[in-house]
Design a protein around this motif. Sequence first.
Motif, PDB file in Angstrom:
ATOM      1  N   TYR A  41       0.836  -1.196   0.000  1.00 33.19           N
ATOM      2  CA  TYR A  41       0.000   0.000   0.000  1.00 33.19           C
ATOM      3  C   TYR A  41       0.879   1.256   0.000  1.00 33.19           C
ATOM      4  CZ  TYR A  41      -3.831   3.181   1.190  1.00 33.19           C
ATOM      5  OH  TYR A  41      -4.763   4.196   1.169  1.00 33.19           O
ATOM      6  N   GLY A  42       2.001   1.213   0.697  1.00 33.98           N
ATOM      7  CA  GLY A  42       2.915   2.350   0.739  1.00 33.98           C
ATOM      8  C   GLY A  42       3.428   2.731  -0.640  1.00 33.98           C
ATOM      9  N   PRO A  43       3.982   1.787  -1.410  1.00 34.23           N
ATOM     10  CA  PRO A  43       4.420   2.122  -2.768  1.00 34.23           C
ATOM     11  C   PRO A  43       3.302   2.665  -3.655  1.00 34.23           C
ATOM     12  CG  PRO A  43       5.392   0.062  -2.094  1.00 34.23           C
ATOM     13  CD  PRO A  43       4.427   0.438  -1.010  1.00 34.23           C
ATOM     14  N   LEU A  44       2.082   2.170  -3.448  1.00 33.87           N
ATOM     15  CA  LEU A  44       0.965   2.735  -4.204  1.00 33.87           C
ATOM     16  C   LEU A  44       0.779   4.205  -3.852  1.00 33.87           C
ATOM     17  CD1 LEU A  44      -1.827  -0.011  -4.194  1.00 33.87           C
ATOM     18  CD2 LEU A  44      -0.108   0.465  -5.923  1.00 33.87           C
ATOM     19  N   LEU A  45       0.915   4.534  -2.574  1.00 31.97           N
ATOM     20  CA  LEU A  45       0.819   5.935  -2.172  1.00 31.97           C
ATOM     21  C   LEU A  45       1.918   6.769  -2.836  1.00 31.97           C
ATOM     22  CD1 LEU A  45       0.015   5.827   1.660  1.00 31.97           C
ATOM     23  CD2 LEU A  45      -1.554   6.335  -0.223  1.00 31.97           C
ATOM     24  N   GLY A  46       3.126   6.208  -2.931  1.00 28.48           N
ATOM     25  CA  GLY A  46       4.217   6.918  -3.592  1.00 28.48           C
ATOM     26  C   GLY A  46       3.888   7.210  -5.051  1.00 28.48           C
ATOM     27  N   GLU A  48       2.505  16.207  -1.685  1.00 31.30           N
ATOM     28  CA  GLU A  48       3.550  16.115  -0.666  1.00 31.30           C
ATOM     29  C   GLU A  48       3.064  15.310   0.534  1.00 31.30           C
ATOM     30  OE1 GLU A  48       6.434  18.923   2.106  1.00 31.30           O
ATOM     31  OE2 GLU A  48       5.221  19.846   0.536  1.00 31.30           O
ATOM     32  N   GLU A  49       1.831  15.541   0.954  1.00 32.07           N
ATOM     33  CA  GLU A  49       1.269  14.805   2.087  1.00 32.07           C
ATOM     34  C   GLU A  49       1.253  13.300   1.818  1.00 32.07           C
ATOM     35  OE1 GLU A  49      -3.120  14.340   4.298  1.00 32.07           O
ATOM     36  OE2 GLU A  49      -2.841  15.764   2.662  1.00 32.07           O
ATOM     37  N   VAL A  50       0.764  12.921   0.647  1.00 36.96           N
ATOM     38  CA  VAL A  50       0.646  11.502   0.296  1.00 36.96           C
ATOM     39  C   VAL A  50       2.025  10.865   0.130  1.00 36.96           C
ATOM     40  CG1 VAL A  50      -0.120   9.906  -1.505  1.00 36.96           C
ATOM     41  CG2 VAL A  50      -1.642  11.734  -0.733  1.00 36.96           C
ATOM     42  N   ALA A  51       2.930  11.550  -0.572  1.00 41.81           N
ATOM     43  CA  ALA A  51       4.252  10.979  -0.822  1.00 41.81           C
ATOM     44  C   ALA A  51       5.047  10.833   0.476  1.00 41.81           C
ATOM     45  CB  ALA A  51       5.013  11.842  -1.826  1.00 41.81           C
ATOM     46  N   ARG A  52       4.943  11.823   1.355  1.00 42.22           N
ATOM     47  CA  ARG A  52       5.630  11.698   2.644  1.00 42.22           C
ATOM     48  C   ARG A  52       5.058  10.536   3.454  1.00 42.22           C
ATOM     49  NH1 ARG A  52       9.022  15.811   4.499  1.00 42.22           N
ATOM     50  NH2 ARG A  52       9.147  17.666   3.179  1.00 42.22           N
ATOM     51  N   ALA A  53       3.757  10.332   3.371  1.00 40.95           N
ATOM     52  CA  ALA A  53       3.146   9.202   4.073  1.00 40.95           C
ATOM     53  C   ALA A  53       3.684   7.881   3.542  1.00 40.95           C
ATOM     54  CB  ALA A  53       1.621   9.261   3.938  1.00 40.95           C
ATOM     55  N   ALA A  54       3.911   7.813   2.229  1.00 38.66           N
ATOM     56  CA  ALA A  54       4.481   6.599   1.635  1.00 38.66           C
ATOM     57  C   ALA A  54       5.864   6.316   2.188  1.00 38.66           C
ATOM     58  CB  ALA A  54       4.536   6.749   0.114  1.00 38.66           C
ATOM     59  N   VAL A  90      12.029   4.421  -2.889  1.00 42.78           N
ATOM     60  CA  VAL A  90      12.737   5.468  -3.621  1.00 42.78           C
ATOM     61  C   VAL A  90      11.829   6.211  -4.600  1.00 42.78           C
ATOM     62  CG1 VAL A  90      15.024   4.460  -3.355  1.00 42.78           C
ATOM     63  CG2 VAL A  90      13.590   3.753  -5.288  1.00 42.78           C
ATOM     64  N   TRP A  91      10.764   5.560  -5.058  1.00 46.45           N
ATOM     65  CA  TRP A  91       9.803   6.267  -5.912  1.00 46.45           C
ATOM     66  C   TRP A  91       8.984   7.252  -5.075  1.00 46.45           C
ATOM     67  CZ3 TRP A  91       9.813   6.709 -11.004  1.00 46.45           C
ATOM     68  CH2 TRP A  91       8.701   7.263 -11.642  1.00 46.45           C
ATOM     69  N   GLY A  92       8.669   6.878  -3.849  1.00 39.84           N
ATOM     70  CA  GLY A  92       7.985   7.801  -2.946  1.00 39.84           C
ATOM     71  C   GLY A  92       8.872   8.989  -2.611  1.00 39.84           C
ATOM     72  N   ILE A  93      10.154   8.728  -2.339  1.00 40.54           N
ATOM     73  CA  ILE A  93      11.110   9.816  -2.113  1.00 40.54           C
ATOM     74  C   ILE A  93      11.148  10.724  -3.339  1.00 40.54           C
ATOM     75  CG2 ILE A  93      13.582  10.321  -1.888  1.00 40.54           C
ATOM     76  CD1 ILE A  93      13.756   7.801  -0.090  1.00 40.54           C
ATOM     77  N   HIS A  94      11.196  10.102  -4.492  1.00 40.09           N
ATOM     78  CA  HIS A  94      11.206  10.831  -5.765  1.00 40.09           C
ATOM     79  C   HIS A  94       9.966  11.708  -5.893  1.00 40.09           C
ATOM     80  CE1 HIS A  94       9.719  10.462 -10.061  1.00 40.09           C
ATOM     81  NE2 HIS A  94      10.885  11.021 -10.301  1.00 40.09           N
ATOM     82  N   ALA A  95       8.814  11.231  -5.451  1.00 43.15           N
ATOM     83  CA  ALA A  95       7.589  12.030  -5.520  1.00 43.15           C
ATOM     84  C   ALA A  95       7.675  13.246  -4.602  1.00 43.15           C
ATOM     85  CB  ALA A  95       6.379  11.171  -5.160  1.00 43.15           C
ATOM     86  N   VAL A  96       8.198  13.056  -3.399  1.00 40.46           N
ATOM     87  CA  VAL A  96       8.388  14.190  -2.493  1.00 40.46           C
ATOM     88  C   VAL A  96       9.320  15.214  -3.135  1.00 40.46           C
ATOM     89  CG1 VAL A  96       9.291  14.945  -0.252  1.00 40.46           C
ATOM     90  CG2 VAL A  96       7.988  12.803  -0.411  1.00 40.46           C
TER      91      VAL A  96
END
Length: 477
Positions: free
Chosen positions: A158-163, A179-185, A193-199
């Motif tokens: 679920y986390g990577p999906l959020l990213g 930013e809220e969603v990507a940080r939550a991921a 790293v894709w979530g970090i990339h989104a942030v």
Amino acid sequence: MSGLGGDEGGAEAAAWYESAVDSMLFFRCDVAESLGAMRRVAPGAPLGQAFAVYLGLLGTERAQAVAAGEEFARFRADADYTAFTERERAHLCAASVWLGGDIERAGALLREVNVGWPHDTLALAVGHQIDFFTGNADSLRDRIAGALTAWDEDDAHYGPLLGMFGFGLEETGHYARAEEVARAAVERQPCDVWGIHAVVHTLEMRGRFADGIRYLDARTRDWGANNMMAVHNWWHYGLYALEAGETGRVLEIYDATLDPASSSGLALELLDAAALLWRLYLDGDEALRAVGDRWGPLADAWAARDDGPHYAFNDTHAVMAYLGAGRVREAEALVADRAEWAARPHPGVTNHVMTAEIGLPVCRALIAFAQGRYGETVDLLLPLRGRLQTFGGSHAQRDAVQRTLVEAALRARRFDLARTLLSERLSLRPTSPYNWLAHARLAGELGQAALAATAREKATALAAPGKSALDGARAPL
């Protein structure tokens, strides 16, 4: 896990498949190894075959795509499609369509898979990347959004999906939510790293480059090496340093992570290298002197690939490298080759449209710029500026082309246009030193000395937090 062609391979194949999917989500380098193990256990499994095609295409590497296509053709020659489930056949169809060049239809087919099977992580992840390659920002967001409520929030994926969702939100301009969603991921999975990339993308688009430096610096162990996103995220670090006016730091990052001698030499990494150096190319003589002879090896790396008309977005960055190295003839030869190819019909090939409508005029504009024909650069790029997303990439990546238009307008003394373009940029990102410095140049050209001085002071003040963040940076190179 269903999708292995009946009982073939059983639990062992399923475990390897899940391992490969997990590695894909977190961009771990062992994804091909896990998939290979799965396919050795279950060589006729349709999901393994489709997955192999996806891996062969996701890197935008022509040689890998050709090899994947040849292997897939051998599988199809002997496969009994009546023995496969509807979901398996859908994946095989998507893989076949993408191999045939219709990237957009492949993405649409995978979206249909997720309507019926919202937990099909492979379809979600591959479809998300297709949306990125085709610049389809709405689908980049909505493909993932459409599946999320079907998932248990406690699921490990679920986390990577959020990213992924965060990145889609960013590309569609929902920056605060992104930013809220990507940080939550990333809070769920620090190695996402894709979530970090989104942030990082969100901070870039909001002009918060000092925050971006600190964010990446605090998490370097999670993203900085040993994953397939490391080079790209270092590129983002370089963009932040560029906004801070720290050319030396930009080049340190380039030498350590983006230079062809340091990276793997894959197209997506060479693309980042060219995009970073091109921004310095646009900055004028002082930056060009700082770059020195770095362009040559990069141009050599692109020339060695001999990709042919595979992905227009890559072509534009190869042209940047040739021009930066002063090898105009090679840039012109690439354009001539793509123009000859684009002049012939290629029905259903997404890259044909990308090349003919966007890639070729952008490449020609870059050549015109390098040869000092700035008015021609403006005339070529201005009609495209609202459609650049249709040949792929992100807003941050395509900004290299948008900056080329701004610089060409200034050098061509098209000051009314330059004022309009800079007004747009300043209204959207008033915290960008680059925007204020360009505004200062325009004011200077118009004889508005006081306004130019104020704009330069603004740029200096905005760059200061970034310089401070870099001074305290701990990210090892």
